[in-house]
Design a protein around this motif. Structure first.
Motif, short mmCIF file in Angstrom:
data_model
loop_
_atom_site.label_atom_id
_atom_site.label_comp_id
_atom_site.label_asym_id
_atom_site.label_seq_id
_atom_site.Cartn_x
_atom_site.Cartn_y
_atom_site.Cartn_z
N VAL A 14 0.86 -1.18 0.00
CA VAL A 14 0.00 0.00 0.00
C VAL A 14 0.90 1.23 0.00
O VAL A 14 1.51 1.56 1.02
CB VAL A 14 -0.94 0.01 1.23
N GLY A 17 5.51 5.30 -2.85
CA GLY A 17 6.67 6.17 -2.66
C GLY A 17 7.92 5.31 -2.72
O GLY A 17 7.88 4.15 -3.16
N GLY A 20 7.51 1.94 -0.75
CA GLY A 20 6.65 0.95 -1.39
C GLY A 20 7.30 0.37 -2.63
O GLY A 20 7.27 -0.85 -2.86
N VAL A 37 -0.50 -0.74 -4.64
CA VAL A 37 -1.74 0.04 -4.69
C VAL A 37 -1.42 1.44 -4.17
O VAL A 37 -0.82 1.57 -3.10
CB VAL A 37 -2.84 -0.58 -3.79
N THR A 160 -7.63 3.77 -3.29
CA THR A 160 -7.34 4.01 -1.87
C THR A 160 -7.75 2.81 -1.01
O THR A 160 -8.88 2.33 -1.12
CB THR A 160 -8.12 5.24 -1.37
N ILE A 161 -6.83 2.36 -0.16
CA ILE A 161 -7.15 1.28 0.78
C ILE A 161 -7.78 1.90 2.03
O ILE A 161 -7.22 2.83 2.63
CB ILE A 161 -5.87 0.50 1.16
N THR A 201 2.62 4.00 3.42
CA THR A 201 1.71 5.10 3.10
C THR A 201 2.24 6.48 3.45
O THR A 201 1.54 7.48 3.22
CB THR A 201 0.38 4.91 3.85
N GLY A 202 3.44 6.58 4.07
CA GLY A 202 3.99 7.89 4.38
C GLY A 202 3.45 8.47 5.68
O GLY A 202 3.09 7.74 6.59
N TYR A 217 -1.04 12.86 2.70
CA TYR A 217 -0.48 12.49 4.00
C TYR A 217 -1.48 12.58 5.13
O TYR A 217 -1.44 13.46 5.96
CB TYR A 217 0.73 13.38 4.29
N TYR A 381 7.44 16.01 9.01
CA TYR A 381 7.73 14.57 9.05
C TYR A 381 7.29 14.02 10.39
O TYR A 381 7.35 14.71 11.40
CB TYR A 381 9.25 14.38 8.89
N VAL A 403 6.76 0.14 6.50
CA VAL A 403 8.07 0.61 6.09
C VAL A 403 7.99 2.06 5.63
O VAL A 403 6.93 2.54 5.22
CB VAL A 403 8.62 -0.34 4.99
N ARG A 415 14.50 13.16 13.28
CA ARG A 415 15.17 12.58 12.10
C ARG A 415 16.18 13.57 11.53
O ARG A 415 15.89 14.76 11.42
CB ARG A 415 14.14 12.25 11.03
N LEU A 421 15.17 9.19 2.93
CA LEU A 421 15.30 8.49 1.64
C LEU A 421 16.12 7.20 1.80
O LEU A 421 15.79 6.17 1.21
CB LEU A 421 15.93 9.42 0.59
P1 FAD Z 1 5.51 8.55 0.18
O1 FAD Z 1 6.59 8.81 -0.77
O2 FAD Z 1 4.70 9.71 0.61
O3 FAD Z 1 4.47 7.59 -0.48
C1 FAD Z 1 3.26 7.30 0.14
C2 FAD Z 1 2.43 6.51 -0.83
O4 FAD Z 1 1.33 5.95 -0.16
C3 FAD Z 1 1.85 7.33 -1.98
O5 FAD Z 1 1.95 6.56 -3.16
C4 FAD Z 1 0.39 7.49 -1.59
O6 FAD Z 1 -0.45 7.66 -2.70
C5 FAD Z 1 0.14 6.17 -0.92
N1 FAD Z 1 -0.98 6.09 0.01
C6 FAD Z 1 -1.18 6.76 1.15
N2 FAD Z 1 -2.32 6.36 1.73
C7 FAD Z 1 -2.85 5.40 0.94
C8 FAD Z 1 -4.02 4.59 0.98
N3 FAD Z 1 -4.90 4.70 1.98
N4 FAD Z 1 -4.26 3.72 -0.03
C9 FAD Z 1 -3.39 3.62 -1.07
N5 FAD Z 1 -2.27 4.34 -1.15
C10 FAD Z 1 -2.00 5.22 -0.17
N6 FAD Z 1 13.81 13.10 3.03
C11 FAD Z 1 15.13 12.89 2.77
O7 FAD Z 1 15.71 11.90 3.21
N7 FAD Z 1 15.83 13.79 2.01
C12 FAD Z 1 15.25 14.89 1.48
O8 FAD Z 1 15.90 15.64 0.79
C13 FAD Z 1 13.86 15.14 1.75
N8 FAD Z 1 13.22 16.22 1.25
C14 FAD Z 1 11.87 16.38 1.44
C15 FAD Z 1 11.18 17.44 0.86
C16 FAD Z 1 9.80 17.59 1.01
C17 FAD Z 1 9.09 18.74 0.38
C18 FAD Z 1 9.08 16.64 1.78
C19 FAD Z 1 7.60 16.76 1.98
C20 FAD Z 1 9.75 15.58 2.37
C21 FAD Z 1 11.14 15.45 2.22
N9 FAD Z 1 11.83 14.36 2.79
C22 FAD Z 1 13.16 14.18 2.53
C23 FAD Z 1 11.10 13.32 3.49
C24 FAD Z 1 10.83 12.17 2.55
O9 FAD Z 1 10.58 12.66 1.26
C25 FAD Z 1 9.64 11.35 2.98
O10 FAD Z 1 9.75 11.04 4.33
C26 FAD Z 1 9.60 10.06 2.19
O11 FAD Z 1 9.59 10.33 0.82
C27 FAD Z 1 8.41 9.19 2.54
O12 FAD Z 1 8.41 8.09 1.66
P2 FAD Z 1 7.35 6.94 1.79
O13 FAD Z 1 7.67 5.97 0.72
O14 FAD Z 1 7.31 6.48 3.19
O15 FAD Z 1 5.97 7.70 1.48
#
Ligand code: FAD
Length: 605
Positions: A14, A17, A20, A37, A160-161, A201-202, A217, A381, A403, A415, A421
């Protein structure tokens, strides 16, 4: 049942990013039939917005750098509340994960010797962030996405889940059997049957009014995990990034990357004073410059000088900015000045910070090569998240993994920039492999509980059939929640305000019960928000409850009424679980896992 769209997989992820996608690649490579998804378009996840870079001790700029130094920086940045094992694995494996991205086609900026370039960031002893200008996330997503698609992994986007499904005939502790959701466009329901689900899901940023986060988010993974019986930890720790835009109002909160400071930018108040020298905490004194001269020399000679205080960890810088603004030394729009124009020439700025240059030019009509930016703290964050096993990212519920930003433990109370990343890559890879291994060891696949599917359908449409007349619009409730979280559970917290926030959240939960959505299920953003709100309210309650409980200040959690860190609180995690009635959360204390002696030695002076 046949009227419902159904899919069968070994592993369903799910979120698309970095976490996932990396998990999907690993699960697929381990032989699992895998699907991703995601609720927005593929490639539109938060990861794409990451600017500064990926932290990994590759030693390309500083041969002295290694995983031990990265581990130490990460633990100190998190004020020692991190899960030590996660911090260790992260530091050890990040270089390999970055290298692998390059093998898959990512084009990083280079050093003069042709190695992957590494830049400076707050809290990292050495220049350590692998980057692509200030658009690192875009390159990372592009690379992972291309690989995932090339491998033939199925992607369900704009889906969306809303619920996780447990196995039929088991109790709350029973294993996972799939996930239930809806297509955003048609509003039709869909069931994914899978013995393993990975939440990626972030974060939770949309619970706050001023945030760098996008509409996605809403804490979905956090809430899904709670409802499935798993636990959350560290939820009191929310990171407020020191530098978000403050003007114009339409972009308030939008991120200004830390790279501006890493590349020479400094912070000044309305009196023109470079104030960070007044805010160097005891804990970081030995490694921070105490004069402007030394701080400026550091950019060219890092061996013989200490770091500028602008590059202290984010919690320290955000608090300092907050204090200056509160003391009446803010800018006309209620921020502080971030100045790189007077420190670097225009070509350098445009080359190193192209996105920032355009962002300010287009959105605020400010030329950052000629004038200072106005900035202020923004919710960025969440350190807190689903409690997982450090090696496999498994939750306490069999078959369920978490994760990336929705998981907890790795970053402790704060953090370091760039460490997200790398976290996505290291633990994404581990989670995917572990989930695939779990499924391949199963003799009998769990069957999803059909009652849960029906309950999922009923819950999803409740806002349509709800109280109808007089029922409240979800946008009003979201607005009030964001305001309450901003005002009462923000950077500086105090017991009376936290108590008030909890009563506000209770009142909002009541109002949400009578929420009413108009129209039908076909692309209906009001309905989508109503579903997201359920999660935002639950997650906000977790943050406020844990923030009230923790009577000390540490990392991303600052209490006016308990201003210092307290070793007793520093030795425990606060754990949240759904209460028996399913109406809110219960909180318990849990001792931190004990770090082995050989790792402890890195922290002895
Ligand atoms: P995300 O990349 O947010 O992905 C979440 C995914 O879950 C998306 O695809 C979304 O559609 C999906 N999703 C959510 N809910 C549902 C649901 N109910 N059903 C289905 N899908 C769902 N970190 C660094 O290390 N270095 C940086 O330079 C940095 N710069 C940043 C700049 C900005 C502007 C921001 C906002 C953050 C930054 N961060 C940085 C933090 C980092 O980008 C995030 O913490 C990280 O990308 C999160 O990744 P993730 O895969 O956990 O979630």
């Amino acid at each position: 049942e046949s009227r419902l769209e159904r899919h069968h997989y070994d592993v369903v992820i799910v979120g698309a990013g970095g976490a996932g996608l990396r998990a999907a690649i690993a699960a697929h490579e381990a032989g699992a039939h895998t699907a991703i998804v995601c609720k927005s378009l593929l490639g539109k996840a938060h990861t794409v917005m990451a600017e500064g870079g990926i932290a990994a001790a590759m030693g390309n700029r500083w041969p002295e750098d290694n995983w031990e130094v990265h581990f130490r920086d990460t633990m100190r940045g998190g004020k020692m509340l991190n899960n030590w094992r996660m911090a260790q694995l992260h530091a050890q494996e990040a270089p390999e994960r970055v290298q692998e991205l390059e093998d898959w086609g990512a084009l990083f900026d280079r050093t003069e010797d042709g190695l992957i370039s590494q830049r400076d960031f707050g809290g990292h002893k050495y220049a350590r962030l692998a980057h692509v200008g200030d658009r690192t996330g875009l390159e990372m997503i592009r690379t992972l996405q291309q690989r995932a698609v090339a491998l033939g992994i199925d992607v369900f986007m704009e889906c969306t889940i809303t619920d996780l499904l447990k196995a039929a005939g088991t109790d709350e502790e029973g294993p996972i059997a799939g996930a239930f959701g809806y297509w955003r466009e048609t509003g039709r329901f869909v069931v994914f049957e899978a013995p393993s689900v990975i939440l990626a899901t972030g974060g939770i940023g949309k619970a706050y009014k001023v945030t760098s986060n996008s509409w996605e988010y809403t804490g979905d993974g956090h809430a899904l995990a709670l409802r499935a019986g798993a636990s959350l930890i560290n939820m009191e720790f929310v990171q407020f990034h020191p530098t978000g835009m403050v003007w114009p109002p339409s972009v308030k909160g939008l991120l200004v990357t830390e790279s501006v400071r890493g590349d020479g930018g400094i912070l000044k108040n309305s009196e023109g004073k470079r104030f960070m020298f007044d805010y160097i905490p005891e804990f970081f004194k030995a490694e921070t410059a105490d004069s402007e001269e030394e701080a400026d020399r550091w950019y060219d000679d890092k061996k013989n000088n200490r770091r500028p205080p602008e590059l202290l960890p984010r919690d320290e810088v955000a608090r300092a900015i907050n204090s200056e603004i509160k003391a009446g030394r803010g800018t006309p729009h209620g921020g502080i000045y971030l100045d790189i124009a007077s420190r670097r020439d225009a070509d350098f700025i445009r080359k190193r910070l192209p996105s920032m240059y355009h962002q300010f030019k287009e959105l605020a009509d400010v030329d950052i090569t000629a004038e200072p930016m106005e900035i202020g703290p923004t919710c960025h964050y969440v350190m807190g998240g689903v409690e997982v096993d450090p090696d496999t990212e498994a939750t306490s519920i069999t078959g369920l993994y978490a994760v990336g930003e929705c998981s907890g433990g790795m970053h402790g109370s704060n953090r370091l920039g760039g460490n997200s990343l790398s976290d996505l890559l290291v633990f994404g890879s581990r989670a995917g492999a572990a989930a695939a291994a779990y499924v391949s060891g199963l003799d009998v696949l769990p069957k999803a509980d059909e009652h849960a599917v029906q309950a999922g359908e009923r819950r999803a449409v409740a806002a349509f059939t709800g109280s109808g007349e007089g029922g409240e619009n979800p946008y009003t409730i979201q607005h009030d929640l964001q305001q309450a979280m901003n005002d009462l559970v923000g950077i500086i917290r105090t017991s009376s305000e936290l108590e008030e926030s909890l009563s506000s959240i209770e009142a909002l939960k009541e109002r949400a019960k009578a929420m009413a959505v108009e129209g039908h299920r076909q692309y209906n953003p009001g309905w989508h928000l109503a579903l997201d709100l359920r999660n935002m309210l639950l997650v906000s309650e977790c943050i406020a409850k844990a923030a009230l409980e923790r009577q000390e200040s540490r990392g991303g959690h600052t209490r006016d009424d308990f201003p210092g860190p307290d070793p007793e609180w520093g030795a425990k995690n606060l754990v949240l679980r759904l209460n028996a009635a399913g109406t809110g959360v219960d909180l318990t204390h849990q001792p931190l896992p004990v770090m082995p002696d050989d790792l402890k030695s890195y922290f002895e002076e």
